[in-house]
Write a protein that holds these residues in place. Structure first.
Motif, PDB file in Angstrom:
ATOM      1  N   VAL A  98       0.873  -1.166   0.000  1.00 22.94           N
ATOM      2  CA  VAL A  98       0.000   0.000   0.000  1.00 22.94           C
ATOM      3  C   VAL A  98       0.911   1.216   0.000  1.00 22.94           C
ATOM      4  N   THR A  99       0.566   2.226  -0.786  1.00 21.29           N
ATOM      5  CA  THR A  99       1.410   3.412  -0.893  1.00 21.29           C
ATOM      6  C   THR A  99       0.948   4.489   0.074  1.00 21.29           C
ATOM      7  N   ALA A 100       1.827   5.443   0.327  1.00 17.51           N
ATOM      8  CA  ALA A 100       1.523   6.501   1.289  1.00 17.51           C
ATOM      9  C   ALA A 100       0.328   7.335   0.848  1.00 17.51           C
ATOM     10  N   ASP A 101       0.189   7.581  -0.461  1.00 17.19           N
ATOM     11  CA  ASP A 101      -0.943   8.383  -0.913  1.00 17.19           C
ATOM     12  C   ASP A 101      -2.249   7.595  -0.868  1.00 17.19           C
ATOM     13  N   GLN A 102      -2.177   6.260  -0.725  1.00 18.74           N
ATOM     14  CA  GLN A 102      -3.382   5.452  -0.551  1.00 18.74           C
ATOM     15  C   GLN A 102      -3.743   5.290   0.923  1.00 18.74           C
ATOM     16  N   PHE A 103      -2.776   5.528   1.786  1.00 15.85           N
ATOM     17  CA  PHE A 103      -2.950   5.240   3.204  1.00 15.85           C
ATOM     18  C   PHE A 103      -3.514   6.478   3.904  1.00 15.85           C
ATOM     19  N   SER A 109      -8.467   2.136   1.735  1.00 14.09           N
ATOM     20  CA  SER A 109      -7.032   2.093   1.504  1.00 14.09           C
ATOM     21  C   SER A 109      -6.733   0.985   0.508  1.00 14.09           C
ATOM     22  N   PRO A 110      -6.685   1.308  -0.785  1.00 10.06           N
ATOM     23  CA  PRO A 110      -6.495   0.260  -1.793  1.00 10.06           C
ATOM     24  C   PRO A 110      -5.170  -0.474  -1.601  1.00 10.06           C
ATOM     25  N   LEU A 111      -5.222  -1.769  -1.778  1.00 11.63           N
ATOM     26  CA  LEU A 111      -4.027  -2.589  -1.738  1.00 11.63           C
ATOM     27  C   LEU A 111      -3.653  -2.977  -3.160  1.00 11.63           C
ATOM     28  N   THR A 112      -2.366  -3.034  -3.426  1.00 11.15           N
ATOM     29  CA  THR A 112      -1.881  -3.527  -4.706  1.00 11.15           C
ATOM     30  C   THR A 112      -1.348  -4.937  -4.509  1.00 11.15           C
ATOM     31  N   VAL A 113      -1.889  -5.864  -5.265  1.00 12.88           N
ATOM     32  CA  VAL A 113      -1.524  -7.271  -5.176  1.00 12.88           C
ATOM     33  C   VAL A 113      -0.720  -7.630  -6.422  1.00 12.88           C
ATOM     34  N   VAL A 114       0.450  -8.210  -6.232  1.00 14.77           N
ATOM     35  CA  VAL A 114       1.325  -8.583  -7.349  1.00 14.77           C
ATOM     36  C   VAL A 114       1.451 -10.098  -7.368  1.00 14.77           C
ATOM     37  N   GLY A 115       1.034 -10.701  -8.473  1.00 18.75           N
ATOM     38  CA  GLY A 115       1.096 -12.144  -8.607  1.00 18.75           C
ATOM     39  C   GLY A 115       2.210 -12.589  -9.534  1.00 18.75           C
ATOM     40  N   SER A 116       2.192 -13.866  -9.865  1.00 16.06           N
ATOM     41  CA  SER A 116       3.178 -14.410 -10.788  1.00 16.06           C
ATOM     42  C   SER A 116       3.043 -13.741 -12.150  1.00 16.06           C
ATOM     43  N   ASP A 117       4.124 -13.753 -12.914  1.00 12.90           N
ATOM     44  CA  ASP A 117       4.136 -13.211 -14.279  1.00 12.90           C
ATOM     45  C   ASP A 117       3.753 -11.738 -14.303  1.00 12.90           C
ATOM     46  N   ASP A 118       4.106 -11.003 -13.253  1.00 11.49           N
ATOM     47  CA  ASP A 118       3.918  -9.546 -13.200  1.00 11.49           C
ATOM     48  C   ASP A 118       2.461  -9.137 -13.342  1.00 11.49           C
ATOM     49  N   ALA A 356      10.680  -1.903  -3.723  1.00  6.25           N
ATOM     50  CA  ALA A 356       9.329  -1.376  -3.953  1.00  6.25           C
ATOM     51  C   ALA A 356       9.408   0.109  -4.278  1.00  6.25           C
ATOM     52  N   PRO A 357       8.345   0.678  -4.853  1.00  7.13           N
ATOM     53  CA  PRO A 357       8.353   2.115  -5.144  1.00  7.13           C
ATOM     54  C   PRO A 357       8.582   2.947  -3.884  1.00  7.13           C
ATOM     55  N   ASP A 358       9.114   4.147  -4.078  1.00 11.55           N
ATOM     56  CA  ASP A 358       9.432   5.009  -2.940  1.00 11.55           C
ATOM     57  C   ASP A 358       8.194   5.423  -2.155  1.00 11.55           C
ATOM     58  N   THR A 359       7.033   5.354  -2.778  1.00 13.29           N
ATOM     59  CA  THR A 359       5.804   5.772  -2.106  1.00 13.29           C
ATOM     60  C   THR A 359       5.184   4.671  -1.246  1.00 13.29           C
ATOM     61  N   VAL A 360       5.783   3.480  -1.244  1.00 11.66           N
ATOM     62  CA  VAL A 360       5.186   2.358  -0.511  1.00 11.66           C
ATOM     63  C   VAL A 360       5.288   2.596   0.994  1.00 11.66           C
ATOM     64  N   TYR A 361       4.160   2.390   1.668  1.00 10.60           N
ATOM     65  CA  TYR A 361       4.057   2.611   3.107  1.00 10.60           C
ATOM     66  C   TYR A 361       4.076   1.294   3.882  1.00 10.60           C
ATOM     67  N   GLU A 362       3.553   0.265   3.264  1.00  5.63           N
ATOM     68  CA  GLU A 362       3.599  -1.081   3.844  1.00  5.63           C
ATOM     69  C   GLU A 362       3.897  -2.073   2.731  1.00  5.63           C
ATOM     70  N   LEU A 363       4.672  -3.083   3.061  1.00  2.37           N
ATOM     71  CA  LEU A 363       5.061  -4.108   2.096  1.00  2.37           C
ATOM     72  C   LEU A 363       5.078  -5.457   2.791  1.00  2.37           C
ATOM     73  N   ASP A 364       4.575  -6.474   2.108  1.00  4.87           N
ATOM     74  CA  ASP A 364       4.694  -7.839   2.590  1.00  4.87           C
ATOM     75  C   ASP A 364       4.914  -8.741   1.379  1.00  4.87           C
ATOM     76  N   VAL A 365       5.616  -9.844   1.583  1.00  2.03           N
ATOM     77  CA  VAL A 365       5.928 -10.754   0.482  1.00  2.03           C
ATOM     78  C   VAL A 365       5.674 -12.185   0.917  1.00  2.03           C
ATOM     79  N   ALA A 366       5.409 -13.028  -0.066  1.00  3.16           N
ATOM     80  CA  ALA A 366       5.310 -14.466   0.180  1.00  3.16           C
ATOM     81  C   ALA A 366       6.715 -15.060   0.204  1.00  3.16           C
ATOM     82  N   THR A 367       6.925 -16.025   1.070  1.00  2.00           N
ATOM     83  CA  THR A 367       8.243 -16.657   1.156  1.00  2.00           C
ATOM     84  C   THR A 367       8.189 -18.167   0.980  1.00  2.00           C
ATOM     85  N   ALA A 368       6.998 -18.765   1.008  1.00  2.17           N
ATOM     86  CA  ALA A 368       6.862 -20.201   0.781  1.00  2.17           C
ATOM     87  C   ALA A 368       6.816 -20.467  -0.726  1.00  2.17           C
ATOM     88  N   ARG A 369       7.549 -21.467  -1.173  1.00  2.70           N
ATOM     89  CA  ARG A 369       7.647 -21.839  -2.586  1.00  2.70           C
ATOM     90  C   ARG A 369       8.103 -20.653  -3.445  1.00  2.70           C
TER      91      ARG A 369
END
Length: 422
Positions: A98-103, A109-118, A356-369
């Motif tokens: 989530v970016t600072a301007d969304q927070f 507060s829109p979340l951006t979800v990034v999956g496989s293959d961009d 992540a972009p400079d505007t990101v306020y929170e970040l989380d990533v998957a680590t399994a597989r």
């Protein structure tokens, strides 16, 4: 000769006995107007149907097959027209931010979800809030399948929203607001406050360990009543789920699965994230203000020699999180989010895996597989356009097809004859 031929033809026409019926041209004009009106009505209905199609959703993708995905080395801002997760679910999320301007307080507060293959998607959560002052508002499961978010009801009601990435559906867990996932994603720790946890009056509560994704309660431990108990609370589950480390201010308490206390210790740092327990279960990591990692003996709480952290690495991102947030491991090497804008492998020296972009306020990533080496990303894929953004040519083509089906004339003469009123 020419004049005589013209006179003969006029005589033939005058004597043919044919008469134009009264009102023929007026009726033809009215028929033409009706056809044009019908054409406009059909086109309008097609467009309106596309806009007002709330139930339209593509079939959800099949669950991700066992295998390995690679994190992208760089995340970008979501492209214009990025599809909603509810309209175009993903098999899993590799990253969530989530970016600072969304927070913004008091707004979605829109979340951006990034999956496989961009593949990029957006999710408009109905509220943003924290389970405690030391936790994020978004907690992605290690396998990238689910997202936990706090839900605050009236009074002291604290619950969790559980978003399923594969369908876009959300369900509520009643045991409390989310503090952490277990390293394998099979469990979660949820907190419930017995009152206003932000007040200056002493308030207690309970932390409940639940099975995921059902939310079934397994065991529970109490919170020590403290003024502002909400502000300084963190938790971490052991790799096998048999122990819970709970931090209130500068004290860490380790609990067994039956709720009994294993040990208590005064500490100088903060529990270092959902994967603060080393994979062998023998060390429990704290992070300090300089970016170092301070292990505790998981059996006794005794201090152990310091580990490599991110000392000297320039920190970016918001200030209210610990410097090192361990989210996974590669063997004996920790993977940590630093400042909510960088994912590091804590090798010697530390290696940046994801930015992540400079505007990101929170970040989380998957680590399994997830593979050890990230990949260079391609062009961000915003997903399919929503139904109300059907291109004009598609609407026009649909209108022609419908009219052709309703008409008995050949399609190649359809437009010409329709406009002529034939």
């Amino acid at each position: 000769m020419t004049t005589e031929l013209g006179r003969i033809m006029h005589d033939v026409a005058d004597n043919a006995g044919m008469r134009v019926p009264s009102g023929l041209y007026a009726r033809a004009r009215r028929a033409r107007r009706r056809r044009l009106t019908a054409l406009a009505a059909v086109t309008t209905l097609l467009i309106a149907g596309a806009i007002a199609l709330p139930g339209w959703r593509p079939s959800p993708p099949a669950p991700a097959e066992p295998g390995i995905d690679q994190l992208p080395t760089v995340l970008v801002s979501p492209p214009a027209g990025t599809a909603a997760l509810s309209d175009a679910p993903l098999p899993r999320a590799l990253a969530l931010y989530v970016t600072a301007d969304q927070f913004l307080p008091d707004e979605n507060s829109p979340l951006t979800v990034v999956g496989s293959d961009d593949r990029y998607r957006e999710y408009d959560r109905p509220e943003w809030t924290f389970a405690s002052g030391w936790t994020n508002t978004i907690l992605l499961s290690p396998d990238g399948r689910y997202v936990l978010m706090a839900r605050w009801d009236s009074g002291d009601g604290t619950r969790s929203r559980l978003l399923d990435i594969t369908t876009g559906d959300v369900r509520t867990l009643d045991a409390g607001a989310p503090l952490t996932w277990s390293p394998d994603g099979a469990l979660a720790a949820l907190v419930h406050y017995d009152g206003d946890g932000t007040s200056d009056d002493p308030v207690g509560g309970q932390v409940t360990v639940v099975s995921m994704p059902t939310g079934r309660k397994l065991w529970q431990v109490p919170l020590t009543p403290l003024p502002g108990v909400f502000r300084e609370l963190r938790a971490a589950l052991s790799p096998d789920g048999s122990m819970l480390a709970l931090q209130q201010r500068d004290e860490v308490t380790a609990y067994h699965g039956d709720g009994t206390v294993a040990w208590r210790a005064r500490v100088a740092g903060q529990l270092a994230g959902r994967a603060a327990w080393a994979p062998d279960g023998r060390r429990l990591l704290l992070s300090d203000a300089q970016g170092g990692l301070l292990p505790l003996d998981a059996a006794s709480g005794a201090t152990m020699p310091a580990m490599r952290g991110v000392e000297g690495v320039q920190r970016v991102g918001r200030e209210m999180t610990p410097l090192v947030e361990v989210v996974g491991w590669r063997g004996d090497t920790a993977l940590a989010i630093v400042g909510n804008q960088r994912l590091y492998e804590l090798s010697d020296p530390p290696r940046v895996l994801l930015t992540a972009p400079d505007t990101v306020y929170e970040l989380d990533v998957a680590t399994a597989r997830v593979g050890a080496d990230p990949r260079v990303p391609g062009v961000a894929d915003p997903g399919p356009p929503p139904p109300f953004r059907l291109p004009g040519w598609a609407v026009a083509l649909a209108a022609v097809v419908v009219i052709a089906l309703l008409s008995r004339r050949r399609p190649r003469h359809l437009v010409r004859d329709w406009l002529r009123g034939v």
